[in-house]
Design an enzyme around this catalytic site. Structure first.
Site, short mmCIF file in Angstrom:
data_model
loop_
_atom_site.label_atom_id
_atom_site.label_comp_id
_atom_site.label_asym_id
_atom_site.label_seq_id
_atom_site.Cartn_x
_atom_site.Cartn_y
_atom_site.Cartn_z
N SER A 229 42.37 38.32 41.63
CA SER A 229 43.56 38.64 40.83
C SER A 229 44.79 38.64 41.73
O SER A 229 45.08 37.64 42.37
CB SER A 229 43.36 39.97 40.10
N GLU A 347 38.81 34.74 31.12
CA GLU A 347 39.66 35.58 31.97
C GLU A 347 40.45 36.62 31.17
O GLU A 347 40.80 37.68 31.69
CB GLU A 347 40.62 34.71 32.77
N HIS A 457 37.75 38.87 33.31
CA HIS A 457 38.48 39.00 34.56
C HIS A 457 37.83 40.07 35.43
O HIS A 457 37.61 41.19 34.97
CB HIS A 457 39.93 39.38 34.24
#
Length: 1082
Positions: A229, A347, A457
């Protein structure tokens, strides 16, 4: 397949059998591990993980820089200070300052059991996990430096246990921390606070690794940086930063690259102003902002960022980052190291979706909600937004399916497409690249997530770090399956192999293809399989979309923020073709309170300040008028709430000390029509390097009704214009404008308004030069015979049967907005021009004619002119003057009839014959009669009043530059083929650079190259006048001053100088002032 390899399967089964064994720790009689670093001795602890007896030595909370507190707040990190004795390194360090509630919320979304660490400004620490004991002096293992995620606002090293990865893969793992939020990424865009401190912290940590990692058994020449991230963004930033060169030798980005939309902020100063305002640091001076913020306590800093006041990220500072990432990649200015990167297959399936989507999204979404969300997030321009929704959703109506497609779209835009793009750039620069898609949904989430959620994610993190084997400060919630244990071992092996040799492949692993021009990639699931061209159709769609944007030279919509007297404004970069500089528009700024309720028929009042950031990126409603069915670049509704202006500037908020001339535009429309959305100042601002302000004002009933007394004096529309000029004086500096260099310009009744402000004592000092295009306050029909004329007619239309002012206004005040709209439309049917001006002794001391004769106007430079056929385009109700069978021609008798009907009342019986003879004597040819007829009416109502004003100005010594616009634009061929010259307003598309504004193509079509050059010339002259009080410039043909020479500029595709514009007609009309009559041309 990995699980089908007998040796690997045996290894996994042995691991599973060992999971029930307790983890080993430092025994009571065993000396704790101690290492010696450049800065002093560290005492760590010996630990173990499930499934292996191999020990790992953890050294936690190692300082790699001085605490960035006190005078070191908002400065680059400084080297850590040495210590004496042995420092204990067995406890997790505090995380960098962040909102604890946000960290707790994160805990609810992930399957890790941990105690969130406290946060502090004193946070520049790292953790080292090594399988090398203090006595193993000669080992040199690969080093993997972890950069945590969290959107640059939350996260810490303590959330990640590197023990399993170190134990199973024989690597040294380093988890670092860096300053977050405003302390790590706040920037004023200048030397006082350049920003990127969080990235400098990461660089400092990498330098520490180079200096010290050998003492932990690590090889400083074999360092891999990896992150997820925001940590993945960071890794890709290091790939293009010269400061990071040589500090690492491999790179891994999990779910994110620096090409992500919204990943960088183009205007850091605007964000700094928001933070400063929220903190009570009420200044826009960068040095003062920094000094003020340095005085705040940690608690005060935390309160400012709960909730976040601004999105902060990496900025182009010229040191860590020397340019836009995309440009650096295109130029192949990258650190040449192998790169492994990838995404998860959903995601935005859960964690990010819960943050971004409206309540109830889990049950399903409709297209309107999706469209609204995308628009509000400014992910793409309006015309491409609908294309994108159509691409993903087609004709799907099922809300659950729309939800799933929306989640896919968001994941593609945020993660997938930027990842593939970065992979291609790095590959094309000659580097080894390996791409993956992680596809497994962890079983530990069970029913805590809906069934539609796939691999969300961050779901790969537990497998990368060997979470099923953790046995220390942080643990996996629930039990992994046997297949998941095998997957974790596989993923750790791929990552560690890549750290060792720049290639993830190894014995017993499914072959991971290199990402070359075949675009092979690895699908990471319980069973691994190579694939080709990850989501090729989606990637291709977005590539084509970007190609279209590029071919149309569309801008990347940036959204700068400025702070004015009443609050913060968020604007938008404008689309202009060929301009030498970017232009930013702040469209629809309230400069006065809405003139509704008790403010109906009252002078404008100051607007109420607002909190937060006001989005000013859409055109405001126009003031009450009839909606016309015609092509519009920016169609808007009509409303009483219409006192807005728009600012177009080439200056970013971060560019301090820039002071450009300001050009304030007043639209025309006979005080019946007109709106700011008909104009864009973007091209003039960009080509002319000026700040353009386009204002609205009340028109018709709302703007000019007067009861002739103190209850409603009238002139409200002119007072609105005055309020806008006062707003400019107070606020234009924030947009890069110089309040001491204001040019007031307008066309038709906008030009008339400009000349009124030259007469009004209230406007003195609010502008410094003027441009009058086809109009002046000497135009007939401006002043009514009695002040109450409009009020009397409105009373009758509205059914307000009362003559007393208070009673009439009370009657009108209770009319609904719909009723007022109808009253306005009905009144407008009675007029070609609203008799707007009341000589009230306040805005205007006397009749304009008398004031001109007495030279009671400002002594300032004037640029003034007309077109060759002013009547055409100037009439609200053209059918009154232009015969329905115009093509068939007009005869002398018809002309005489029109003169008797419209001209004689203005100039008297004694002049009617003279006027006819002046224009039509000895003329019988039909075409010539038509031209002279148009000349007569154009002269009477526009040309002569404009030229007469110019004569008064130059006789009083004002510098005057005169023009005649003669070019009939190519787009008129379809619109008004029966008229052959340049009509009223013909110059506007050239003055405002219409050919260079894509939105105006709907009106202007494809203008010729000659017309584009003419537009550039006119913008240059107008802007030069604003800059120098003179339109001339060294690179332009000379425009002579009109005062003594009588010369004027003829604007056509080829410029020429003319002499004595319409002098014969000026002389003819010089002794024939028009009478004041109730109505003209109706």
């Amino acid at each position: 397949m990995a699980a089908n390899n007998p040796q690997r399967l045996l290894c996994v089964l042995v691991t599973i059998a060992a999971l029930s064994s307790p983890g080993n720790t430092t025994e009571a009689n065993e000396e704790p591990p101690v290492v010696v670093t450049k800065y002093g001795k560290l005492e760590g602890k010996k630990v173990s993980v499930k499934g292996t007896a191999k020990p790992v030595y953890n050294y936690l909370g190692i300082p790699f820089a001085k605490p960035p507190i006190g005078p070191l707040r908002f400065t680059a990190p400084q080297a850590a200070e040495a210590w004496t004795g042995t420092r204990e390194a067995t406890s997790q360090p505090p995380g960098c300052l962040q909102d604890g509630a946000a960290a707790e919320a994160l805990k609810e979304l992930i399957a890790f059991d941990f105690v969130p660490s406290k946060s502090s400004e004193d946070c520049l620490y790292l953790n080292v996990y090594t399988p090398v004991g203090p006595k193993d002096k000669n080992k040199r293992l690969p080093v993997m430096v972890w950069i945590h995620g969290g959107g640059f606002v939350i996260g810490s090293a303590s959330l990640y246990d590197g023990t399993s990865l170190a134990a199973y893969e024989d690597v040294v793992v380093v988890a670092i921390q860096y300053r977050l939020g405003m302390l790590g990424f706040l920037s004023t865009g200048d030397e006082h606070l350049p920003g990127n401190w969080g990235m400098f912290d990461q660089v400092a940590a990498l330098k520490w690794v180079q200096e010290n990692i050998e003492n932990f058994g690590g090889d400083p020449g074999l360092v891999t940086i990896f992150g997820e991230s925001a940590g993945a963004f960071s890794v890709s930033f290091h790939l293009v930063s010269p400061l990071s060169s040589g500090l690492f030798h491999r790179a891994i980005s999990e779910s994110g690259t620096a090409l992500i939309k919204l990943g960088m902020h183009p205007d850091p100063k605007s964000m700094a102003l928001i933070i400063a305002n929220a903190s009570g640091c009420d200044t826009d001076d960068s040095r003062e902002i920094v000094d003020c913020l340095k005085k705040l306590s940690e608690e005060e800093l935390l309160n400012i960022t709960k909730p976040p006041q601004a999105i902060l990220s990496v900025v182009v500072d010229g040191v860590f980052l020397r340019g836009e990432v995309g440009q650096l990649l295109e130029a192949k200015e990258v650190n040449s190291v192998p790169y492994l990167l990838g995404v998860n297959n959903q995601e935005c399936g859960w964690m990010l979706a819960k943050m971004l989507n409206p309540p109830g999204w889990e049950e399903g979404m409709d297209r309107e909600t999706v469209e609204s969300m995308l628009r509000n997030m400014s992910l793409m321009s309006e015309d491409f937004l609908k294309l994108t929704i159509d691409e993903y959703m087609g004709d799907v109506q099922d809300k659950a399916r729309i939800r799933d497609l929306h989640l896919e779209l968001m994941g593609d835009v945020f993660m997938l497409v930027p990842t593939v793009q970065f992979a291609r750039f790095h590959r094309d620069a000659g580097n080894a690249v390996f791409l993956y898609e992680f596809q497994h949904r962890p079983s530990v989430y069970g029913n805590s997530r809906p069934d539609f959620v796939m691999s969300d994610h961050s779901d790969e993190l537990g497998f990368v770090f060997g979470a099923p084997f953790w046995n220390n400060d942080i643990k996996l919630l629930g039990n992994a399956t046997e297949e998941e244990l095998a997957l974790s071992r596989t993923v750790m092996s791929y990552w560690a192999n890549f750290a060792r040799k720049g290639d993830p492949n190894g014995e017993g692993l499914v072959l991971w293809p290199r990402y070359d021009h075949n675009e092979g990639y690895m699908q990471l699931d319980l069973k691994q399989e190579a694939g080709r061209k990850l989501k090729e159709h989606r990637v291709k769609f977005h590539a084509e979309l970007q190609k279209q944007q590029s071919s149309k030279k569309r801008v990347n919509h940036l959204h700068p923020v400025v702070r004015i007297e009443d609050g913060f404004l968020r604007g938008e970069q404008q689309e202009v073709e060929g301009t030498p500089r970017a232009v930013f528009g702040y469209i629809g700024i309230p400069f006065a309170a809405p003139p509704v309720g008790p403010l109906r028929f009252a002078p404008p009042k100051k607007p109420q300040p607002w909190t937060g950031i006001l989005n000013v990126t859409s055109h405001p409603p126009m003031c009450l008028q009839k909606l016309r069915k015609r092509l519009e670049p920016f169609p808007v509704p009509a409303s009483e709430d219409c006192l807005y202006l728009s600012v177009y500037t080439p200056v970013r908020p971060s560019q301090q000390n820039i002071s450009l001339p300001v050009m304030v535009w007043i639209h025309g429309g006979a005080f019946i029509l007109g709106k700011s959305s008909s104009f864009s100042g973007a091209a003039l601002a960009g080509f002319g390097n000026v700040v353009v302000v386009i204002i609205q004002y009340r028109i018709s009933v709302a703007g000019f009704l007067s009861t002739g007394d103190e209850y409603a004096r009238g002139n409200f529309g002119f007072l609105d214009q005055l309020a806008a000029l006062q707003w400019v004086q107070k606020n234009i500096r924030e947009f890069g404008g110089n309040q001491g260099m204001v040019t007031l310009f307008g066309q038709s009744v906008g030009s008339l308004s400009v000349s009124l402000h030259m007469l009004s004592p209230l406007s003195t000092g609010l502008f410094h030069q003027a441009i009058l295009e086809s109009g002046s306050s000497l135009m007939p029909g401006l002043v009514p015979p009695v002040p109450t004329q409009l009020a009397d007619e409105v009373a009758q239309i509205a059914g307000c049967n009362c003559t007393q002012s208070q009673l009439l206004l009370r009657c009108l005040s209770i009319k609904s907005k719909e009723e007022m709209a109808e009253i306005t439309v009905r009144l407008n049917e009675l007029y070609q021009l609203i008799p707007a001006l009341i000589v009230d002794g306040y805005f205007l001391p006397d009749n304009p004619w008398k004031m001109f004769q007495n030279r009671q106007f400002q002594q300032i430079p004037i640029l003034v002119g007309v077109t060759t056929e002013e009547l055409i385009g100037s009439l609200v109700h053209p059918e009154k003057i232009i015969l329905s069978n115009w093509e068939a021609g007009i005869n002398r008798e018809q002309i005489q009839e029109k003169i008797n009907q419209f001209i004689k009342p203005l100039f008297g019986e004694e002049n009617a014959g003279l006027i006819f003879d002046e224009y039509f004597e000895d003329v019988n040819d039909s075409d010539t009669l038509k031209d002279r007829y148009l000349d007569l009416f154009g002269d009477v109502f526009i040309t002569i009043p404009t030229l007469r004003a110019a004569q008064f100005y130059k006789d009083a010594g004002n510098p005057v530059f005169l023009y005649e616009f003669q070019h009939r634009a190519s787009y008129y061929e379809q619109r008004i083929p029966q008229f052959k010259r340049a009509p009223h307003a013909a110059e506007l598309s050239f003055v405002f650079g219409g050919p260079f504004i894509p939105a105006f193509n709907v009106l202007l079509g494809d203008m010729t190259e000659g017309e584009k050059n003419l537009s550039k010339l006119m913008m240059s002259y107008w802007a030069s006048f604003a800059w120098n009080r003179n339109p001339n410039r060294n690179d332009l043909p000379v425009w002579p001053m009109n005062n003594d020479s009588g010369k004027y500029m003829q604007f056509n595709l080829a410029l020429q100088i003319g002499n004595n514009l319409k002098n014969d007609k000026l002389k003819f009309w010089s002794n024939k002032p028009p009478k004041i009559i109730a109505k003209i041309l109706v």
